[in-house]
Scaffold this motif. Structure first.
Motif, PDB file in Angstrom:
ATOM      1  N   MET A  21      28.544  11.051 -39.641  1.00  0.00           N
ATOM      2  CA  MET A  21      29.039   9.772 -40.163  1.00  0.00           C
ATOM      3  C   MET A  21      30.050   9.108 -39.236  1.00  0.00           C
ATOM      4  SD  MET A  21      27.318   8.777 -42.605  1.00  0.00           S
ATOM      5  CE  MET A  21      28.287   7.320 -42.936  1.00  0.00           C
ATOM      6  N   LEU A  22      30.504   9.787 -38.204  1.00  0.00           N
ATOM      7  CA  LEU A  22      31.377   9.173 -37.208  1.00  0.00           C
ATOM      8  C   LEU A  22      30.474   8.533 -36.159  1.00  0.00           C
ATOM      9  CD1 LEU A  22      34.193   8.598 -36.097  1.00  0.00           C
ATOM     10  CD2 LEU A  22      34.111  10.818 -34.970  1.00  0.00           C
ATOM     11  N   LEU A  23      30.283   7.216 -36.266  1.00  0.00           N
ATOM     12  CA  LEU A  23      29.312   6.509 -35.442  1.00  0.00           C
ATOM     13  C   LEU A  23      29.891   5.993 -34.132  1.00  0.00           C
ATOM     14  CD1 LEU A  23      27.427   4.473 -38.189  1.00  0.00           C
ATOM     15  CD2 LEU A  23      27.057   6.830 -37.438  1.00  0.00           C
ATOM     16  N   ILE A  24      31.189   5.858 -34.056  1.00  0.00           N
ATOM     17  CA  ILE A  24      31.828   5.338 -32.843  1.00  0.00           C
ATOM     18  C   ILE A  24      31.926   6.451 -31.798  1.00  0.00           C
ATOM     19  CG2 ILE A  24      34.012   4.477 -31.904  1.00  0.00           C
ATOM     20  CD1 ILE A  24      34.414   3.053 -34.586  1.00  0.00           C
ATOM     21  N   ARG A  25      31.634   6.085 -30.569  1.00  0.00           N
ATOM     22  CA  ARG A  25      31.730   7.055 -29.474  1.00  0.00           C
ATOM     23  C   ARG A  25      32.995   6.844 -28.644  1.00  0.00           C
ATOM     24  NH1 ARG A  25      26.601   8.595 -25.933  1.00  0.00           N
ATOM     25  NH2 ARG A  25      26.070   9.543 -27.905  1.00  0.00           N
ATOM     26  N   ASP A  26      33.357   5.573 -28.355  1.00  0.00           N
ATOM     27  CA  ASP A  26      34.493   5.281 -27.491  1.00  0.00           C
ATOM     28  C   ASP A  26      35.304   4.110 -28.037  1.00  0.00           C
ATOM     29  OD1 ASP A  26      33.728   7.056 -25.216  1.00  0.00           O
ATOM     30  OD2 ASP A  26      32.026   5.671 -25.083  1.00  0.00           O
ATOM     31  N   ILE A  27      36.615   4.180 -27.851  1.00  0.00           N
ATOM     32  CA  ILE A  27      37.505   3.053 -28.137  1.00  0.00           C
ATOM     33  C   ILE A  27      37.771   2.352 -26.811  1.00  0.00           C
ATOM     34  CG2 ILE A  27      39.765   2.337 -28.991  1.00  0.00           C
ATOM     35  CD1 ILE A  27      39.795   5.045 -30.563  1.00  0.00           C
ATOM     36  N   LEU A  28      37.414   1.086 -26.738  1.00  0.00           N
ATOM     37  CA  LEU A  28      37.610   0.330 -25.501  1.00  0.00           C
ATOM     38  C   LEU A  28      38.934  -0.419 -25.507  1.00  0.00           C
ATOM     39  CD1 LEU A  28      33.983  -1.055 -25.095  1.00  0.00           C
ATOM     40  CD2 LEU A  28      34.955   1.081 -24.197  1.00  0.00           C
ATOM     41  N   GLU A  29      39.326  -0.950 -26.673  1.00  0.00           N
ATOM     42  CA  GLU A  29      40.606  -1.661 -26.835  1.00  0.00           C
ATOM     43  C   GLU A  29      41.074  -1.467 -28.264  1.00  0.00           C
ATOM     44  OE1 GLU A  29      40.274  -5.893 -26.160  1.00  0.00           O
ATOM     45  OE2 GLU A  29      38.933  -5.604 -24.468  1.00  0.00           O
ATOM     46  N   VAL A  30      42.387  -1.464 -28.450  1.00  0.00           N
ATOM     47  CA  VAL A  30      42.940  -1.451 -29.808  1.00  0.00           C
ATOM     48  C   VAL A  30      44.383  -1.930 -29.767  1.00  0.00           C
ATOM     49  CG1 VAL A  30      43.694   0.972 -29.765  1.00  0.00           C
ATOM     50  CG2 VAL A  30      43.185  -0.132 -31.960  1.00  0.00           C
ATOM     51  N   ASP A  31      44.738  -2.724 -30.747  1.00  0.00           N
ATOM     52  CA  ASP A  31      46.124  -3.091 -31.017  1.00  0.00           C
ATOM     53  C   ASP A  31      46.227  -3.381 -32.511  1.00  0.00           C
ATOM     54  OD1 ASP A  31      45.329  -5.802 -31.440  1.00  0.00           O
ATOM     55  OD2 ASP A  31      45.864  -6.367 -29.402  1.00  0.00           O
ATOM     56  N   ALA A  32      47.337  -3.937 -32.947  1.00  0.00           N
ATOM     57  CA  ALA A  32      47.558  -4.159 -34.381  1.00  0.00           C
ATOM     58  C   ALA A  32      46.652  -5.226 -34.980  1.00  0.00           C
ATOM     59  CB  ALA A  32      49.022  -4.527 -34.618  1.00  0.00           C
ATOM     60  N   ALA A  33      46.004  -6.036 -34.156  1.00  0.00           N
ATOM     61  CA  ALA A  33      45.188  -7.135 -34.674  1.00  0.00           C
ATOM     62  C   ALA A  33      43.695  -6.976 -34.431  1.00  0.00           C
ATOM     63  CB  ALA A  33      45.652  -8.456 -34.062  1.00  0.00           C
ATOM     64  N   HIS A  34      43.294  -6.141 -33.448  1.00  0.00           N
ATOM     65  CA  HIS A  34      41.862  -6.040 -33.151  1.00  0.00           C
ATOM     66  C   HIS A  34      41.515  -4.691 -32.529  1.00  0.00           C
ATOM     67  CE1 HIS A  34      42.661  -6.515 -28.869  1.00  0.00           C
ATOM     68  NE2 HIS A  34      41.367  -6.342 -28.629  1.00  0.00           N
ATOM     69  N   ALA A  35      40.211  -4.405 -32.522  1.00  0.00           N
ATOM     70  CA  ALA A  35      39.703  -3.227 -31.824  1.00  0.00           C
ATOM     71  C   ALA A  35      38.334  -3.560 -31.258  1.00  0.00           C
ATOM     72  CB  ALA A  35      39.602  -2.033 -32.760  1.00  0.00           C
ATOM     73  N   ARG A  38      32.636   1.242 -28.693  1.00  0.00           N
ATOM     74  CA  ARG A  38      31.272   1.424 -28.186  1.00  0.00           C
ATOM     75  C   ARG A  38      30.630   2.545 -28.973  1.00  0.00           C
ATOM     76  NH1 ARG A  38      29.264   5.000 -24.542  1.00  0.00           N
ATOM     77  NH2 ARG A  38      27.382   4.388 -23.428  1.00  0.00           N
ATOM     78  N   SER A  39      29.406   2.303 -29.415  1.00  0.00           N
ATOM     79  CA  SER A  39      28.625   3.296 -30.142  1.00  0.00           C
ATOM     80  C   SER A  39      27.257   3.391 -29.498  1.00  0.00           C
ATOM     81  CB  SER A  39      28.455   2.877 -31.604  1.00  0.00           C
ATOM     82  OG  SER A  39      29.699   2.631 -32.211  1.00  0.00           O
ATOM     83  N   VAL A  40      26.668   4.567 -29.514  1.00  0.00           N
ATOM     84  CA  VAL A  40      25.311   4.754 -29.021  1.00  0.00           C
ATOM     85  C   VAL A  40      24.461   5.234 -30.187  1.00  0.00           C
ATOM     86  CG1 VAL A  40      23.828   5.992 -27.395  1.00  0.00           C
ATOM     87  CG2 VAL A  40      26.122   5.255 -26.688  1.00  0.00           C
ATOM     88  N   VAL A  41      23.421   4.473 -30.504  1.00  0.00           N
ATOM     89  CA  VAL A  41      22.557   4.805 -31.637  1.00  0.00           C
ATOM     90  C   VAL A  41      21.945   6.178 -31.396  1.00  0.00           C
ATOM     91  CG1 VAL A  41      20.563   4.113 -33.003  1.00  0.00           C
ATOM     92  CG2 VAL A  41      22.061   2.357 -32.005  1.00  0.00           C
ATOM     93  N   ASP A  42      22.120   7.050 -32.367  1.00  0.00           N
ATOM     94  CA  ASP A  42      21.679   8.435 -32.249  1.00  0.00           C
ATOM     95  C   ASP A  42      20.656   8.740 -33.353  1.00  0.00           C
ATOM     96  OD1 ASP A  42      22.161  11.506 -32.989  1.00  0.00           O
ATOM     97  OD2 ASP A  42      22.770  11.178 -30.900  1.00  0.00           O
ATOM     98  N   VAL A  59      26.998  -2.882 -40.458  1.00  0.00           N
ATOM     99  CA  VAL A  59      28.127  -3.012 -41.390  1.00  0.00           C
ATOM    100  C   VAL A  59      29.043  -1.799 -41.255  1.00  0.00           C
ATOM    101  CG1 VAL A  59      28.808  -3.137 -43.819  1.00  0.00           C
ATOM    102  CG2 VAL A  59      26.883  -4.501 -42.999  1.00  0.00           C
ATOM    103  N   GLU A  60      28.456  -0.617 -41.141  1.00  0.00           N
ATOM    104  CA  GLU A  60      29.265   0.593 -40.974  1.00  0.00           C
ATOM    105  C   GLU A  60      29.971   0.610 -39.624  1.00  0.00           C
ATOM    106  OE1 GLU A  60      31.226   4.063 -41.896  1.00  0.00           O
ATOM    107  OE2 GLU A  60      30.177   2.676 -43.233  1.00  0.00           O
ATOM    108  N   LEU A  61      29.289   0.154 -38.566  1.00  0.00           N
ATOM    109  CA  LEU A  61      29.958   0.056 -37.263  1.00  0.00           C
ATOM    110  C   LEU A  61      31.144  -0.898 -37.339  1.00  0.00           C
ATOM    111  CD1 LEU A  61      26.995  -0.074 -34.709  1.00  0.00           C
ATOM    112  CD2 LEU A  61      28.521   1.842 -35.207  1.00  0.00           C
ATOM    113  N   ALA A  62      30.964  -2.021 -38.029  1.00  0.00           N
ATOM    114  CA  ALA A  62      32.057  -2.988 -38.191  1.00  0.00           C
ATOM    115  C   ALA A  62      33.207  -2.361 -38.973  1.00  0.00           C
ATOM    116  CB  ALA A  62      31.538  -4.246 -38.893  1.00  0.00           C
ATOM    117  N   ALA A  63      32.896  -1.666 -40.057  1.00  0.00           N
ATOM    118  CA  ALA A  63      33.941  -1.047 -40.877  1.00  0.00           C
ATOM    119  C   ALA A  63      34.683   0.042 -40.102  1.00  0.00           C
ATOM    120  CB  ALA A  63      33.326  -0.474 -42.153  1.00  0.00           C
ATOM    121  N   GLN A  64      33.964   0.859 -39.341  1.00  0.00           N
ATOM    122  CA  GLN A  64      34.638   1.904 -38.567  1.00  0.00           C
ATOM    123  C   GLN A  64      35.488   1.308 -37.446  1.00  0.00           C
ATOM    124  OE1 GLN A  64      32.339   5.354 -37.411  1.00  0.00           O
ATOM    125  NE2 GLN A  64      31.329   5.451 -39.412  1.00  0.00           N
TER     126      GLN A  64
END
Length: 157
Positions: A21-35, A38-42, A59-64
């Motif tokens: 259920m953890l669909l995200i592979r990498d965090i490219l950017e993050v701060d208090a307002a945005h993130a 990168r995810s690879v369909v598995d 929708v799940e990628l957006a929520a995560q």
């Protein structure tokens, strides 16, 4: 309080999701307002049939991705051991511009907090395959307060 840079945090620090259920592979950017993630369909993802998955998974990628941003902000303000509980409480709008996401495709998701009032956030998200916009979503999220959960929130979004 000591601030933890996002490079020192794992996805598990930011999100309660585990295993398939953890669909995200990498965090490219993050701060208090945005993130940006990168995810690879598995083939192990939910809703995969054959060599693809229905775009509803966006929708799940957006929520995560929103959870990465809000988790980073939570840790920055309340510390690493703060309550992770949170919920997707509404999907205000979605647009999908593809019929299927192929296994092996890399999806870049951007989430931005557009409204924040106490524990309620509205988040606008866009999803890209290469440079092509494949989806948009506007989500409504609720973040637990410390007193709202006793188990330090390892089960919600």
């Amino acid at each position: 309080m000591k601030t933890t840079p996002f490079n020192d945090l794992s996805l598990e620090d930011l999100l309660p999701h585990r295993g398939r259920m953890l669909l995200i592979r990498d965090i490219l950017e993050v701060d208090a307002a945005h993130a940006v993630t990168r995810s690879v369909v598995d083939a192990s993802w939910p809703m995969v049939k054959g060599d693809g998955v229905h775009p509803l998974v966006l929708v799940e990628l957006a929520a995560q991705t929103a959870g990465v941003c809000n988790g980073w902000d939570r840790i920055r303000i309340r510390g690493l051991d703060s309550n992770q509980m949170g919920w997707l409480v509404g999907i205000k709008k979605t647009d999908f511009f593809i019929d299927t996401l192929q296994v092996g495709s890399a999806v870049i998701t951007r989430s931005e907090n557009t409204y924040n009032f106490e524990n309620l956030r509205e988040v606008s998200c866009t999803m890209y395959l290469d440079d092509t916009l494949i989806g948009r979503a506007t989500l409504q999220l609720f973040q637990a307060r410390e007193e709202d959960g006793e188990n330090n929130g390892k089960h919600g979004k």
